[in-house]
Enzyme design. Sequence first.
Site, PDB file in Angstrom:
ATOM      1  CE1 TYR A  52       5.769  -8.791   9.076  1.00 25.37           C
ATOM      2  CE2 TYR A  52       6.803  -6.686   9.462  1.00 25.37           C
ATOM      3  CZ  TYR A  52       6.122  -7.785   9.931  1.00 25.37           C
ATOM      4  OH  TYR A  52       5.796  -7.860  11.266  1.00 25.37           O
TER       5      TYR A  52
ATOM      6  CD1 TRP B 142       2.915  -8.481  17.518  1.00 26.78           C
ATOM      7  CD2 TRP B 142       1.043  -8.440  16.285  1.00 26.78           C
ATOM      8  NE1 TRP B 142       2.376  -9.749  17.495  1.00 26.78           N
ATOM      9  CE2 TRP B 142       1.236  -9.757  16.743  1.00 26.78           C
ATOM     10  CE3 TRP B 142      -0.062  -8.173  15.479  1.00 26.78           C
ATOM     11  CZ2 TRP B 142       0.371 -10.814  16.433  1.00 26.78           C
ATOM     12  CZ3 TRP B 142      -0.938  -9.227  15.155  1.00 26.78           C
ATOM     13  CH2 TRP B 142      -0.715 -10.515  15.637  1.00 26.78           C
TER      14      TRP B 142
ATOM     15  CD  GLN C 268      -2.555  -1.154   2.723  1.00 30.26           C
ATOM     16  OE1 GLN C 268      -1.874  -1.363   3.722  1.00 30.26           O
ATOM     17  NE2 GLN C 268      -3.857  -0.969   2.789  1.00 30.26           N
TER      18      GLN C 268
ATOM     19  N   GLY D 100       0.925   1.098  12.657  1.00 28.26           N
ATOM     20  CA  GLY D 100       0.832   0.737  11.248  1.00 28.26           C
ATOM     21  C   GLY D 100      -0.004   1.820  10.593  1.00 28.26           C
TER      22      GLY D 100
HETATM   23  P1  NDP Z   1      -2.674  -1.561  13.583  1.00 27.76           P
HETATM   24  O1  NDP Z   1      -3.482  -2.506  14.372  1.00 27.76           O
HETATM   25  O2  NDP Z   1      -2.491  -0.193  14.122  1.00 27.76           O
HETATM   26  O3  NDP Z   1      -3.286  -1.503  12.114  1.00 27.76           O
HETATM   27  C1  NDP Z   1      -2.777  -0.592  11.181  1.00 27.76           C
HETATM   28  C2  NDP Z   1      -3.754  -0.441  10.036  1.00 27.76           C
HETATM   29  O4  NDP Z   1      -4.978   0.116  10.493  1.00 27.76           O
HETATM   30  C3  NDP Z   1      -3.217   0.537   9.000  1.00 27.76           C
HETATM   31  O5  NDP Z   1      -2.338  -0.068   8.096  1.00 27.76           O
HETATM   32  C4  NDP Z   1      -4.496   1.042   8.376  1.00 27.76           C
HETATM   33  O6  NDP Z   1      -4.966   0.058   7.478  1.00 27.76           O
HETATM   34  C5  NDP Z   1      -5.430   1.121   9.585  1.00 27.76           C
HETATM   35  N1  NDP Z   1      -5.310   2.406  10.272  1.00 27.76           N
HETATM   36  C6  NDP Z   1      -4.239   2.852  10.992  1.00 27.76           C
HETATM   37  N2  NDP Z   1      -4.478   4.080  11.492  1.00 27.76           N
HETATM   38  C7  NDP Z   1      -5.708   4.409  11.096  1.00 27.76           C
HETATM   39  C8  NDP Z   1      -6.484   5.565  11.300  1.00 27.76           C
HETATM   40  N3  NDP Z   1      -6.041   6.590  12.025  1.00 27.76           N
HETATM   41  N4  NDP Z   1      -7.724   5.603  10.743  1.00 27.76           N
HETATM   42  C9  NDP Z   1      -8.180   4.556  10.016  1.00 27.76           C
HETATM   43  N5  NDP Z   1      -7.480   3.434   9.771  1.00 27.76           N
HETATM   44  C10 NDP Z   1      -6.248   3.362  10.311  1.00 27.76           C
HETATM   45  O7  NDP Z   1      -1.190  -2.093  13.388  1.00 27.76           O
HETATM   46  P2  NDP Z   1      -0.593  -3.270  12.445  1.00 27.76           P
HETATM   47  O8  NDP Z   1      -1.473  -4.450  12.451  1.00 27.76           O
HETATM   48  O9  NDP Z   1      -0.224  -2.668  11.143  1.00 27.76           O
HETATM   49  O10 NDP Z   1       0.720  -3.622  13.270  1.00 27.76           O
HETATM   50  C11 NDP Z   1       1.717  -2.617  13.477  1.00 27.76           C
HETATM   51  C12 NDP Z   1       3.089  -3.199  13.233  1.00 27.76           C
HETATM   52  O11 NDP Z   1       3.329  -4.265  14.137  1.00 27.76           O
HETATM   53  C13 NDP Z   1       3.314  -3.813  11.848  1.00 27.76           C
HETATM   54  O12 NDP Z   1       3.606  -2.869  10.863  1.00 27.76           O
HETATM   55  C14 NDP Z   1       4.510  -4.717  12.131  1.00 27.76           C
HETATM   56  O13 NDP Z   1       5.702  -3.953  12.156  1.00 27.76           O
HETATM   57  C15 NDP Z   1       4.197  -5.220  13.530  1.00 27.76           C
HETATM   58  N6  NDP Z   1       3.515  -6.544  13.484  1.00 27.76           N
HETATM   59  C16 NDP Z   1       4.188  -7.603  14.013  1.00 27.76           C
HETATM   60  C17 NDP Z   1       3.637  -8.857  14.028  1.00 27.76           C
HETATM   61  C18 NDP Z   1       4.403  -9.976  14.628  1.00 27.76           C
HETATM   62  O14 NDP Z   1       3.981 -11.134  14.483  1.00 27.76           O
HETATM   63  N7  NDP Z   1       5.500  -9.726  15.297  1.00 27.76           N
HETATM   64  C19 NDP Z   1       2.309  -9.124  13.430  1.00 27.76           C
HETATM   65  C20 NDP Z   1       1.670  -7.929  12.917  1.00 27.76           C
HETATM   66  C21 NDP Z   1       2.255  -6.708  12.963  1.00 27.76           C
HETATM   67  P3  NDP Z   1      -5.878   0.385   6.179  1.00 27.76           P
HETATM   68  O15 NDP Z   1      -5.803   1.843   5.878  1.00 27.76           O
HETATM   69  O16 NDP Z   1      -5.315  -0.465   5.100  1.00 27.76           O
HETATM   70  O17 NDP Z   1      -7.244  -0.064   6.582  1.00 27.76           O
END
Ligand code: NDP
Length: 327
Positions: free
Chosen positions: A54, A210, A27, A290
């Site tokens: 990733y 996360w 994205q 994220g």
């Molecule tokens: P979140 O739960 O914060 O989700 C992030 C997603 O939510 C964004 O990509 C976006 O997706 C949406 N979002 C974020 N902010 C907003 C907002 N203000 N308004 C509306 N939608 C929003 O975190 P992630 O799941 O991305 O996890 C964060 C990080 O943790 C990852 O990048 C990674 O580095 C790590 N991680 C580690 C894991 C592990 O197994 N160790 C597993 C998963 C993550 P969209 O716009 O596409 O809807």
Amino acid sequence: MEYRRLGNSGLKISALSLGSWVTFANQVDMQAAETMIAMAYDTGVNFFDNAEVYAQGESERIMGETLKRLNYARDTWCVSSKVFGGPVANPAPTQRGLSRKHVMEACHAALRRLQVDYLDLFFCHRPDPDTPIEEVVRSMNILIGQGKILYWGTSEWSAGEIAAAHAFAMRAGLEGPTMEQPEYNLFHRQRVEVEYASLYRDFGLGTTIWSPLASGILSGKYSQGIPEHSRATVAGYEWLQDKIQSDSGRAKVEAAGRLAALAQELNATSAQLALAWCLAKPHVSSAILGASRPEQLQENLGAIGLYKRLDEATVQRLEEITEPLAD
Ligand code: NDP
């Protein structure tokens, strides 16, 4: 920004950090990555999270190229990688897991992709039942000895597995895991709050948590259905759509919608409130943000200000709304 010790270590990482899962390469292109990393860095973020798996290494390539272009002093920021899943779609048996062979090769490949001489944090992305814990602890310590990684940790290991790693490390005079990377948000609390309790006490475990927004659900964005271009529509993330449309998913979406009124009272957004809650809980060293767009990141970084004025009564109200649905 607030800086917190990573567990018992002397490393101070920012309470909010930036991750690249789903977003970088899928994205977020190079240009958007540069905007977002610069925005985060300028707000005081000093930790950027990544993993070999990733976007099959492409995410680390984008992050590495971006950090090189931005040319911030290397001693002002930290970068991580994680080893386990492998950097290709169908990894050969030697290209995944936590064998010494793969741990070493994954570290070397991450260093190349990220264009750095060392990784500040290196995580075992999942436990590997096929590799003895002794081999994992020794491999990580070899990398520390070689100066290729500074701190090692685990991700989604059970408390028993982490304690076993520490027990062996102590017997062998080696370094145990400094930090864990667990899922933690208003809907997912048990492991961080209950299962790991003895690890903070006995080993001073740090956490880089996360999905603080439960993949975006806690932002309230799914209240009116599934918006175009949201994570639930990304190819390969159909499971999120299924999760949202399940009975418990619909209840979570409804509960997330109820955060909006509370957030409004505080002149904040639901996402900021859910993130501020993470920051207010003990044992969180850093909450990894994220974001699929710079505007989201800008909004989410605002959680640090909100957290500083969050009172106990609001924390309790948030938990009353979400706790019955937490898993
Ligand atoms: P979140 O739960 O914060 O989700 C992030 C997603 O939510 C964004 O990509 C976006 O997706 C949406 N979002 C974020 N902010 C907003 C907002 N203000 N308004 C509306 N939608 C929003 O975190 P992630 O799941 O991305 O996890 C964060 C990080 O943790 C990852 O990048 C990674 O580095 C790590 N991680 C580690 C894991 C592990 O197994 N160790 C597993 C998963 C993550 P969209 O716009 O596409 O809807």
